[in-house]
Design a protein around this motif. Structure first.
Motif, PDB file in Angstrom:
ATOM      1  N   GLY A  71     -15.013   5.276  -5.913  1.00 34.45           N
ATOM      2  CA  GLY A  71     -13.932   5.716  -5.136  1.00 34.45           C
ATOM      3  C   GLY A  71     -12.631   4.511  -4.820  1.00 34.45           C
ATOM      4  N   SER A  72     -13.228   3.251  -5.580  1.00 31.78           N
ATOM      5  CA  SER A  72     -12.266   2.246  -5.120  1.00 31.78           C
ATOM      6  C   SER A  72     -11.590   2.019  -6.282  1.00 31.78           C
ATOM      7  N   VAL A  73     -10.439   1.252  -6.053  1.00 34.51           N
ATOM      8  CA  VAL A  73      -9.406   0.850  -6.981  1.00 34.51           C
ATOM      9  C   VAL A  73      -9.990  -0.234  -7.592  1.00 34.51           C
ATOM     10  N   ILE A  74     -10.341  -0.558  -8.949  1.00 34.88           N
ATOM     11  CA  ILE A  74     -10.864  -1.576  -9.420  1.00 34.88           C
ATOM     12  C   ILE A  74     -10.078  -2.251 -10.580  1.00 34.88           C
ATOM     13  N   ALA A  75      -9.206  -1.952 -10.840  1.00 34.87           N
ATOM     14  CA  ALA A  75      -8.286  -2.501 -11.863  1.00 34.87           C
ATOM     15  C   ALA A  75      -6.944  -1.627 -11.850  1.00 34.87           C
ATOM     16  N   ALA A  76      -5.736  -2.492 -12.498  1.00 30.45           N
ATOM     17  CA  ALA A  76      -4.376  -1.592 -12.506  1.00 30.45           C
ATOM     18  C   ALA A  76      -3.798  -2.562 -13.706  1.00 30.45           C
ATOM     19  N   GLN A  77      -3.271  -1.971 -14.566  1.00 32.36           N
ATOM     20  CA  GLN A  77      -2.295  -2.604 -15.499  1.00 32.36           C
ATOM     21  C   GLN A  77      -0.916  -1.998 -15.530  1.00 32.36           C
ATOM     22  N   THR A  78       0.002  -2.944 -15.480  1.00 30.29           N
ATOM     23  CA  THR A  78       1.333  -2.621 -15.559  1.00 30.29           C
ATOM     24  C   THR A  78       1.692  -2.221 -16.891  1.00 30.29           C
ATOM     25  N   VAL A  79       2.333  -1.275 -17.003  1.00 27.52           N
ATOM     26  CA  VAL A  79       2.889  -0.441 -18.324  1.00 27.52           C
ATOM     27  C   VAL A  79       4.189  -0.692 -18.617  1.00 27.52           C
ATOM     28  N   ASP A  80       5.082  -0.653 -17.524  1.00 32.97           N
ATOM     29  CA  ASP A  80       6.589  -0.486 -17.783  1.00 32.97           C
ATOM     30  C   ASP A  80       7.088  -1.103 -16.340  1.00 32.97           C
ATOM     31  N   SER A  81       7.756  -2.266 -16.466  1.00 26.79           N
ATOM     32  CA  SER A  81       8.340  -3.039 -15.435  1.00 26.79           C
ATOM     33  C   SER A  81       9.592  -2.112 -14.901  1.00 26.79           C
ATOM     34  N   SER A  82      10.216  -1.129 -15.447  1.00 28.63           N
ATOM     35  CA  SER A  82      11.563  -0.524 -14.860  1.00 28.63           C
ATOM     36  C   SER A  82      11.250   0.976 -15.270  1.00 28.63           C
ATOM     37  N   GLY A  83      10.137   1.519 -14.695  1.00 29.38           N
ATOM     38  CA  GLY A  83       9.738   2.808 -14.569  1.00 29.38           C
ATOM     39  C   GLY A  83      10.249   3.778 -13.343  1.00 29.38           C
ATOM     40  N   LEU A  84      10.534   4.992 -13.713  1.00 29.21           N
ATOM     41  CA  LEU A  84      11.428   5.860 -12.896  1.00 29.21           C
ATOM     42  C   LEU A  84      10.269   6.826 -12.241  1.00 29.21           C
ATOM     43  N   MET A  85       9.660   7.404 -13.302  1.00 31.81           N
ATOM     44  CA  MET A  85       8.805   8.729 -12.739  1.00 31.81           C
ATOM     45  C   MET A  85       7.652   9.094 -13.670  1.00 31.81           C
ATOM     46  N   PRO A  86       6.464   7.964 -13.563  1.00 39.25           N
ATOM     47  CA  PRO A  86       5.397   8.421 -14.572  1.00 39.25           C
ATOM     48  C   PRO A  86       4.875   9.651 -14.116  1.00 39.25           C
ATOM     49  N   HIS A  87       4.586  10.629 -15.083  1.00 44.36           N
ATOM     50  CA  HIS A  87       4.513  12.016 -14.937  1.00 44.36           C
ATOM     51  C   HIS A  87       3.054  12.570 -15.497  1.00 44.36           C
ATOM     52  N   HIS A  88       3.385  13.416 -16.630  1.00 41.53           N
ATOM     53  CA  HIS A  88       2.192  13.835 -17.495  1.00 41.53           C
ATOM     54  C   HIS A  88       1.531  12.777 -18.406  1.00 41.53           C
TER      55      HIS A  88
END
Length: 414
Positions: A71-88
């Motif tokens: 259940g812990s957050v173990i990683a994150a990767q930035t995909v877009d530095s100017s995003g508005l609404m990550p959706h589907h």
């Protein structure tokens, strides 16, 4: 004479069977791995919203139930530095190649490479659709290509109808076709969700807006092989009833028909899709209690329906698709507005997220495949939290991003 005394050979057989799990053969490491629950959970999230730019990122949660950091957050990767609404995103990982994810408000869609499961990364954007704006939903085809719905046209024609587009696995546009239908001149068709029926060479799409805009309440049937629009079907209305409004999601059924749920919780079956498509109302949920029927999940004979403003999940038995019936209900608290659901193909778990009305949280539930009943996975929670769930209201993230992120699309990763 002691008749019930087992022979030495019998004892060996019993012990051997117990050691191999009564399968008759020892399990290989590959077999054990294939039967194990998924190890990771990807959640597509962002710090931006509507017109406020932020960072869009793929976050990785530990989904291994036996892990000490479950259940812990173990990683994150930035995909877009100017995003508005990550959706589907796609609902299920493809067998190979990247999966697709969109930023609806930002009018951008991305390919996410998960070849290193713990470290997903962007492998670029998909091509823009000429004369189309704002990709919404995805469906993977047998050849590896992806069909996508596009909500809007280019704004130059009455109604500004959306379209259906096909991309190859590298994000290149293969073809696209407008949702505009001369039989419905000027109709505001906002192409929203889709399902594919390859056995009969058909695609079905819905029309629903991502805003409060009043749009055409129609469902469309296409030929898969060339994306030719074959028929536009108005969703049947009843006097004084609003459950025909906003045909939202659609799923293909085993019998060759398809089932549509509207956002106002009407259910409509599509039949004769390969000859003369027909649409029939098969279930209506009471109003105003049931509004916000969102992204469904089919598990065997059950259709699991998140209902945002009822703060619950309804399980509907669709074994007789002409007469579906609700058989179970799972209530959430009043702060959670259920919207997204997708399943772990290796276990009884489903992941659920909010439709952005409540606190940003990701929850995992167990789905009883015999009864259709849901129950929270009590172990899937932030360390020290009083209730299940992983909050996305965090001070910082592994990729250096600061502050709250809004989660939406989520899927399990082996």
């Amino acid at each position: 004479m002691i008749r019930n005394r087992p022979s030495l050979v019998g004892l060996v057989v019993v012990v051997f069977a117990a050691l191999v799990g009564c399968t008759g053969y020892p399990q290989s490491s590959e077999a054990r791995e294939a039967s194990a629950p998924s190890r990771y959970l990807y959640v597509w999230a962002g710090t931006g919203h509507d017109s406020t730019a932020g960072l869009a990122m793929i976050t990785v949660l530990d989904a291994n139930p036996v892990s000490k950091t479950y259940g812990s957050v173990i990683a994150a990767q930035t995909v877009d530095s100017s995003g508005l609404m990550p959706h589907h995103t796609e609902f299920v990982l493809p067998a190979k190649g990247p999966f697709f994810a969109n930023d609806f408000k930002g009018d951008k869609s991305f390919m996410i490479d998960f070849s290193d499961p713990l470290h997903p990364r962007s492998s670029g954007q998909i091509a823009r659709v000429p004369g189309g704006r704002k990709v919404h939903s995805f469906a993977r085809l047998a050849n590896g290509n992806v069909l996508a719905t596009v909500q809007f046209g280019d704004g130059k024609t009455a109604g500004d109808a959306g379209s259906l587009a096909e991309f190859d696995s590298r994000g290149r546009l293969v073809r696209n076709t407008s949702s505009s239908d001369p039989a419905f001149p000027g109709a505001k068709i906002r192409t929203y969700a889709l399902t594919v029926l390859p056995a009969i060479d058909r695609v079905v799409t819905t029309s629903s807006p991502m805003s409060s805009e009043r749009t055409a309440n129609v469902v469309q049937v296409w030929r898969l092989s060339d994306l030719k629009l074959l028929k536009t079907l108005p969703v049947p209305e009843l006097p004084g009833d609003s459950t025909h409004m906003y045909p939202f999601e659609v799923r293909a059924l085993d019998d060759g028909s398809a089932l549509v749920n509207t956002y106002y919780c009407g259910f409509f079956r599509l039949t004769s899709l390969d000859t003369n498509p027909q649409i029939t109302r098969v279930l209506t949920m009471s109003q105003p209690g049931n509004i916000g029927c969102s992204v469904p999940h089919i598990e065997g004979k059950f259709w699991v329906m998140p209902i945002a403003y009822a703060h619950r999940f309804a399980t509907i038995d669709i074994s007789d698709p002409g007469h579906p019936k609700e058989v179970a209900s799972f209530q959430t608290d009043s702060t959670f507005f259920p919207h997204w659901i997708s399943s772990d193909p290796r276990s009884d778990r489903v992941v659920v997220t909010d439709q952005e009305d409540g606190p940003p949280v990701v929850l995992v539930a167990h789905l009883d495949k015999a009864t259709g009943r849901l129950s929270w996975d009590e172990a899937f929670r932030d360390a020290g939290a009083a209730k299940p769930g992983v909050s996305y209201h965090r001070a910082s993230w592994p990729n250096g991003v600061k502050g709250m992120a809004m989660p939406h699309g989520a899927l399990f990763v082996p």
